[in-house]
Motif scaffolding. Structure first.
Motif, short mmCIF file in Angstrom:
data_model
loop_
_atom_site.label_atom_id
_atom_site.label_comp_id
_atom_site.label_asym_id
_atom_site.label_seq_id
_atom_site.Cartn_x
_atom_site.Cartn_y
_atom_site.Cartn_z
N ASP A 1 0.85 -1.18 0.00
CA ASP A 1 0.00 0.00 0.00
C ASP A 1 0.89 1.24 0.00
O ASP A 1 1.53 1.56 1.00
CB ASP A 1 -0.91 0.00 1.23
CG ASP A 1 -1.80 1.23 1.29
OD1 ASP A 1 -2.01 1.85 0.22
OD2 ASP A 1 -2.28 1.57 2.39
N ALA A 2 0.94 1.93 -1.14
CA ALA A 2 1.82 3.09 -1.26
C ALA A 2 1.34 4.26 -0.43
O ALA A 2 2.11 5.21 -0.19
CB ALA A 2 1.94 3.50 -2.72
N ALA A 3 0.09 4.25 0.02
CA ALA A 3 -0.39 5.35 0.85
C ALA A 3 0.30 5.37 2.21
O ALA A 3 0.53 6.44 2.78
CB ALA A 3 -1.90 5.25 1.02
N SER A 4 0.64 4.20 2.73
CA SER A 4 1.32 4.13 4.03
C SER A 4 2.77 3.69 3.93
O SER A 4 3.50 3.75 4.92
CB SER A 4 0.55 3.15 4.94
OG SER A 4 0.43 1.88 4.32
N ASN A 5 3.19 3.26 2.75
CA ASN A 5 4.60 2.88 2.53
C ASN A 5 5.14 3.67 1.34
O ASN A 5 5.41 3.11 0.28
CB ASN A 5 4.72 1.37 2.26
CG ASN A 5 4.17 0.52 3.40
OD1 ASN A 5 4.83 0.28 4.40
ND2 ASN A 5 2.92 0.09 3.25
N TYR B 1 5.19 -7.74 -7.71
CA TYR B 1 5.00 -6.66 -6.74
C TYR B 1 3.79 -5.83 -7.18
O TYR B 1 3.81 -5.20 -8.24
CB TYR B 1 6.24 -5.78 -6.66
CG TYR B 1 7.41 -6.44 -5.96
CD1 TYR B 1 7.61 -6.26 -4.60
CD2 TYR B 1 8.29 -7.26 -6.65
CE1 TYR B 1 8.68 -6.87 -3.95
CE2 TYR B 1 9.35 -7.88 -6.02
CZ TYR B 1 9.54 -7.68 -4.67
OH TYR B 1 10.59 -8.29 -4.02
N ILE B 2 2.74 -5.85 -6.36
CA ILE B 2 1.53 -5.06 -6.62
C ILE B 2 1.59 -3.83 -5.71
O ILE B 2 1.46 -3.95 -4.48
CB ILE B 2 0.25 -5.88 -6.36
CG1 ILE B 2 0.24 -7.15 -7.22
CG2 ILE B 2 -0.98 -5.04 -6.63
CD1 ILE B 2 -0.90 -8.10 -6.89
N ILE B 3 1.78 -2.67 -6.29
CA ILE B 3 1.86 -1.41 -5.53
C ILE B 3 0.56 -0.65 -5.74
O ILE B 3 0.33 -0.08 -6.82
CB ILE B 3 3.08 -0.56 -5.95
CG1 ILE B 3 4.36 -1.40 -5.84
CG2 ILE B 3 3.18 0.69 -5.10
CD1 ILE B 3 5.61 -0.64 -6.27
N ASP B 4 -0.28 -0.66 -4.73
CA ASP B 4 -1.59 0.00 -4.83
C ASP B 4 -1.48 1.48 -4.46
O ASP B 4 -0.66 1.86 -3.61
CB ASP B 4 -2.58 -0.68 -3.88
CG ASP B 4 -4.02 -0.46 -4.29
OD1 ASP B 4 -4.24 0.12 -5.37
OD2 ASP B 4 -4.92 -0.87 -3.54
N GLU B 5 -2.31 2.30 -5.10
CA GLU B 5 -2.29 3.77 -4.92
C GLU B 5 -0.87 4.31 -5.10
O GLU B 5 -0.35 5.06 -4.26
CB GLU B 5 -2.84 4.16 -3.54
CG GLU B 5 -4.27 3.73 -3.30
CD GLU B 5 -5.25 4.35 -4.29
OE1 GLU B 5 -4.96 5.43 -4.84
OE2 GLU B 5 -6.31 3.74 -4.53
#
Length: 551
Positions: free
Chosen positions: A96-100, A125-129
């Motif tokens: 979750d790119a919002a918190s990482n 690697y699935i990077i959301d947002e």
């Protein structure tokens, strides 16, 4: 086992179950079947359209032992598929790119990609947002994203691709997920209702699909709410409106009819019933705009059933309401409602704003056009017995003047009736005559300006303040009322005759002997203040001490 939300319970597990994204699904399946798998993908689109779902299916498919045999779709039965489904696999990482979103998180990914997968062919690697990553994190990801190891695949998902740097976009295969059509969502909801053993009316399912606005996840969440309310009963359209806090389409039709007919009472009663039912004002206005849009399309596009995406009953209602007003009037109402929707975002008194706007829209049909406010007054004077418009006469200076001879002499006190004396016929008090001051040369605008302070008090007290702060100027040979603020101008332009410029025109005819046509506009910056500070030649003539002017 704990209860699982419908959108999690019925998340598609294979490509064939994904709804509304056929082109993307076909492309990804063909890549896997032909073994032409890219190293970086960008999935972008609005919420709930299947970005993360497709990313997870794709992660299983590229590692599935039987994907090629199944046309690119995972089997979900082999050891690799089962480990990924149970989220115990070391090959698939969902971030979750919002918190990482820091550069340290991306550096950790760069270190991990050095090691090949433990099982299967690829590390995914699935990077959301992904648009939430910082600038430093994007820069750290660039080189790895451009030339990753052969066994690494990056899938970036975002709802805001405009925030992703162009250097990232150019390194990815981009797939734009479109909103899912309401018909597709409704068909899927019907399948899930049957699978859950629930009964629901087709009208209720269609309404939920429309409220989802192209998002399958939102539709399932709304359906979940409705199921919780009903228990074992059948889901009806009325229950759906009650649970979702929405208004029936007949409410908007009734409100639009009230606006077109000028029925203020019905319009206000509709708002009151809406608020009493627990509906929010802002969503109600947005739904009204959408209803008016459908009426406009049915009026403009002929057979617009495929565009409107509505039932036959609603289509008939749209066509009936389309005949209530012309396009210009309908577009005007929509524009006013759109402006109101913007103001409601920060307004504490939302209901009051809506009620005022509806009153103004209901009374617009009876108003005199702003550019011709005096025309209706003249027609009224001509049709009234005993009231004739004065003919133009010549003044002593030879200038042409409209109206009777100027009254310069003082009226005998015995002939002047006191203010407020009742008329013998009507019983209503007549307005007291005002002292008239006529400019030299018979200039109409100057005469109105000299008597302005006496004319304004003759108006209704409710809006008298609008004209007290205004000035009269001569533009294009006619008097123009210049208002201090845009709000004053708007109030004056939508007033009824007893408060507006029509009344001023009648007063000029009756008490000044002047037949004129008023215009109006908003004052420019400093215009009214400069006019108030100006000294006229007449005021200079009253100065009794000598003034020496030096060169």
């Amino acid at each position: 086992m704990a209860y699982q939300a419908l959108y999690r319970k019925w998340r598609p597990a294979v490509f064939e179950d994904v709804c509304g994204q056929d082109a993307i699904v076909t492309t990804l399946k063909n890549q896997i079947a032909a073994d032409r798998i890219g190293h970086a993908y960008l999935f972008c689109g609005t919420r709930g359209t299947g970005k993360t779902t497709l990313a997870k299916i794709f992660a299983r498919a590229v590692n599935c032992e039987h994907a090629a045999e199944r046309g690119g779709s995972p089997c979900n039965e082999c050891a690799v598929c089962r480990s990924i489904l149970s989220e115990s696999s070391m090959n698939v990482f969902e971030i979750d790119a919002a918190s990482n979103n820091s550069v340290e998180d991306i550096r950790r990914i760069k270190e991990e990609v050095e090691y090949p997968p433990v099982e299967g062919r690829f590390k995914v690697y699935i990077i959301d947002e992904v648009h939430m990553l910082s600038t430093s994190a994007f820069n750290a990801l660039l080189k790895t994203l451009e030339e990753p190891p052969a066994y690494v695949i990056f899938i970036l998902a975002t709802t805001d691709p405009q925030k992703v740097p162009a250097t990232i976009l150019s390194r990815c295969q981009r797939y734009d997920f479109k909103r899912i059509p309401s018909s597709v969502i409704a068909a899927r909801l019907s399948e899930l209702c049957a699978a859950e053993g629930k009964k629901a009316e087709d009208r209720a399912i269609s309404y939920i699909a429309k409220c989802a606005d192209g998002s399958m996840r939102d539709a399932l969440s709304l359906l979940d709410r409705c199921f919780s309310f009903l228990g074992d009963r059948e889901l009806s359209y009325k229950d759906t409106l009650e649970v979702l806090g929405a208004a029936d389409i007949t409410v908007f039709s009734e409100l639009y009819r009230a606006i077109c007919s000028g029925d203020i009472e019905t319009a206000l009663r509709t708002v009151a019933d809406t608020v009493a039912g627990g509906r929010e004002i802002a969503p109600f206005v947005n739904d009204l705009i959408w209803y008016l849009r459908n009426v406009l399309l049915s009026m403009s596009a002929g057979d617009a059933s495929d565009i409107l995406d509505a039932s036959e009953e609603n289509l008939r209602r749209f066509r009936q309401d389309a005949g209530l007003a012309d396009k210009k009037r309908l577009i005007h109402i929509m524009s006013r409602m759109a402006e109101l929707s913007n103001r409601l975002r920060f307004a504490p008194q939302k209901r009051t704003l809506l009620e005022v706007e509806l009153i103004m829209l209901c009374t617009e049909g009876d108003q005199v056009p702003w550019d011709e406010p005096a025309k209706a007054g003249h027609k009224k004077a001509e049709s009234s017995p005993g009231k004739a418009v004065p003919e133009p006469v010549k003044t002593e200076a030879g200038a042409r003047k409209t109206g009777p001879e100027p009254r310069t002499e003082q009226r005998p006190e015995s002939k002047t009736e006191p203010s407020g004396k009742a008329d013998a016929v009507s019983g209503k008090p007549e307005p007291a005559p005002i002292p008239v001051s006529v400019s030299e040369g018979g200039d109409i605008v100057d005469t109105i300006r000299k008597n302005w302070s006496a004319l304004v008090p003759q108006l209704s007290a409710s809006n008298r303040h609008v004209y007290e702060n205004a000035i009269v100027k001569k533009e294009d040979g006619r008097p123009v009322v210049v208002f201090r603020t845009a709000i004053s101008f708007k109030i004056a332009s939508t007033n009824r005759e007893e408060n507006g410029l029509t009344k001023l025109s009648e007063l000029c005819t009756e008490q000044l002997g002047i037949s004129c046509r008023f215009g109006g506009r908003v004052a420019r910056k400093g215009e009214i203040e400069a006019e108030a500070d100006r000294i006229t030649d007449e005021e200079l003539a009253r100065i009794h001490f000598p003034v020496d002017i030096e060169d």
